[in-house]
Design a protein around this motif. Sequence first.
Motif, PDB file in Angstrom:
ATOM      1  N   HIS A 167       5.203   5.850   2.575  1.00 25.08           N
ATOM      2  CA  HIS A 167       3.993   5.901   1.750  1.00 25.08           C
ATOM      3  C   HIS A 167       2.786   6.274   2.606  1.00 25.08           C
ATOM      4  CE1 HIS A 167       0.563   4.415  -0.569  1.00 25.08           C
ATOM      5  NE2 HIS A 167       1.340   4.318  -1.644  1.00 25.08           N
ATOM      6  N   GLU A 168       2.661   5.631   3.765  1.00 19.43           N
ATOM      7  CA  GLU A 168       1.516   5.886   4.642  1.00 19.43           C
ATOM      8  C   GLU A 168       1.524   7.320   5.161  1.00 19.43           C
ATOM      9  OE1 GLU A 168       1.105   1.304   6.359  1.00 19.43           O
ATOM     10  OE2 GLU A 168       2.234   2.822   7.473  1.00 19.43           O
ATOM     11  N   SER A 205       2.789   9.923   3.773  1.00 15.87           N
ATOM     12  CA  SER A 205       2.541  10.866   2.680  1.00 15.87           C
ATOM     13  C   SER A 205       1.139  10.750   2.106  1.00 15.87           C
ATOM     14  CB  SER A 205       3.573  10.648   1.560  1.00 15.87           C
ATOM     15  OG  SER A 205       4.884  10.792   2.048  1.00 15.87           O
ATOM     16  N   ALA A 206       0.389   9.716   2.549  1.00 17.79           N
ATOM     17  CA  ALA A 206      -0.972   9.481   2.062  1.00 17.79           C
ATOM     18  C   ALA A 206      -1.002   9.368   0.540  1.00 17.79           C
ATOM     19  CB  ALA A 206      -1.918  10.594   2.546  1.00 17.79           C
ATOM     20  N   TRP A 207      -0.065   8.591  -0.007  1.00 21.91           N
ATOM     21  CA  TRP A 207      -0.010   8.394  -1.446  1.00 21.91           C
ATOM     22  C   TRP A 207      -1.067   7.392  -1.895  1.00 21.91           C
ATOM     23  CZ3 TRP A 207       6.038   7.718  -1.370  1.00 21.91           C
ATOM     24  CH2 TRP A 207       6.632   8.984  -1.273  1.00 21.91           C
ATOM     25  N   TYR A 208      -1.211   7.263  -3.197  1.00 13.49           N
ATOM     26  CA  TYR A 208      -2.187   6.330  -3.772  1.00 13.49           C
ATOM     27  C   TYR A 208      -1.641   4.898  -3.731  1.00 13.49           C
ATOM     28  CZ  TYR A 208      -4.507  10.496  -5.658  1.00 13.49           C
ATOM     29  OH  TYR A 208      -5.133  11.707  -5.789  1.00 13.49           O
ATOM     30  N   GLY A 209      -2.582   3.960  -3.777  1.00 20.11           N
ATOM     31  CA  GLY A 209      -2.208   2.552  -3.873  1.00 20.11           C
ATOM     32  C   GLY A 209      -1.851   1.938  -2.535  1.00 20.11           C
ATOM     33  N   SER A 210      -1.344   0.708  -2.602  1.00 21.92           N
ATOM     34  CA  SER A 210      -1.016  -0.062  -1.408  1.00 21.92           C
ATOM     35  C   SER A 210       0.337   0.351  -0.845  1.00 21.92           C
ATOM     36  CB  SER A 210      -0.991  -1.559  -1.745  1.00 21.92           C
ATOM     37  OG  SER A 210      -0.369  -2.304  -0.723  1.00 21.92           O
TER      38      SER A 210
END
Length: 355
Positions: free
Chosen positions: A113-114, A116-121
């Motif tokens: 997730h980090e 890919s710089a996705w949204y949310g936590s």
Amino acid sequence: MTTDAAGMEILRAQVERALTEFVERKLPATGDPEFAPLRTAADELLSGGKRLRPAFCYWGWRGAGGTDVPGIFTAAASLELLQASALVHDDVMDKSDLRRGMPSAHRRFQAMHEKSAWYGSAEQFGEGAAILLGNLLLIWSGEMWRASGLPRESLDTAQPVHDHMRSELMCGQYLDLLEQAHGENTFESALRVALFKSGKYSVEQPLRLGLALAARELAPWMDELCTGYGRRVGIAFQLRDDILGVFGDPAQTGKPAGDDLREGKRTMLVARTLAAASPADAETVRRLLGDPGLDERGVATLRGIIEDTGALRECEDLIGDYLGQALAALDAAPVTPEARAALTELAIAATSRKT
């Protein structure tokens, strides 16, 4: 199958083959790329381990007269999926960063997730994805068990044991959370957690499954073997795990030194330490245990108290006592000679392991 090292390696190879073929059917490597991280995480979780649970199941089967057929390897291998499910959930609950020297599942998904710089936590995504992976592995374990190819009569006999084992495991996970929330523990309460969470489903119930699958009816001597041998080996297995969680070599365990201390594990080893410690030492243990920032000096302090109170020596002695009682129960059981030799070897391996 022989009971020497080569025979054990053949058993491991059969288990790994069955796992690989099953996971390949469920999540093909060439399938939807969105599922690739799930496949990778599952593969790495299933790539390690001693395969003790399948081995106890297999030798229970052989001990009751079962012969080598593909279905027993598949049924036994399904226990590794159950184990993988428990490890994923356990790491989420304990906020563990590593598993077998690699990032734990929730940390793997968090890093994805980090990156890919996705949204949310990212942390919430990692934990959610790991919980779903654990659930998926749990579902697969039941499916692999049912589709093992063993006779329906055998599976029907063993199904109540299988169901009970999974329920005990989940209840044990809850008891573990409860024990840590209480903040105090006794050896008896820690033993209860260990039995439900690990001891029974690591040794006693896999052995009972194998016996039930082969005999299609659990005779009284089988239940006596499962409790007299299986349960005692399971307790000793968990005691060894407690010791490794504090004194184990990270290169061997795949987790940082003293990780159980940072996680605040209320183990049988900790219970023995608190019962024997001076008021000042007991206060130090309570203050440092569960500190996620515990450094090497703090780990050394706690190790010193554990050794000085005699808790480490006492737990080592208990392992020897439980192992001796287990082997005596095994000697009294009318299992096949080949299974007796293998189960003796497995008991020693499970209670003297370095990882």
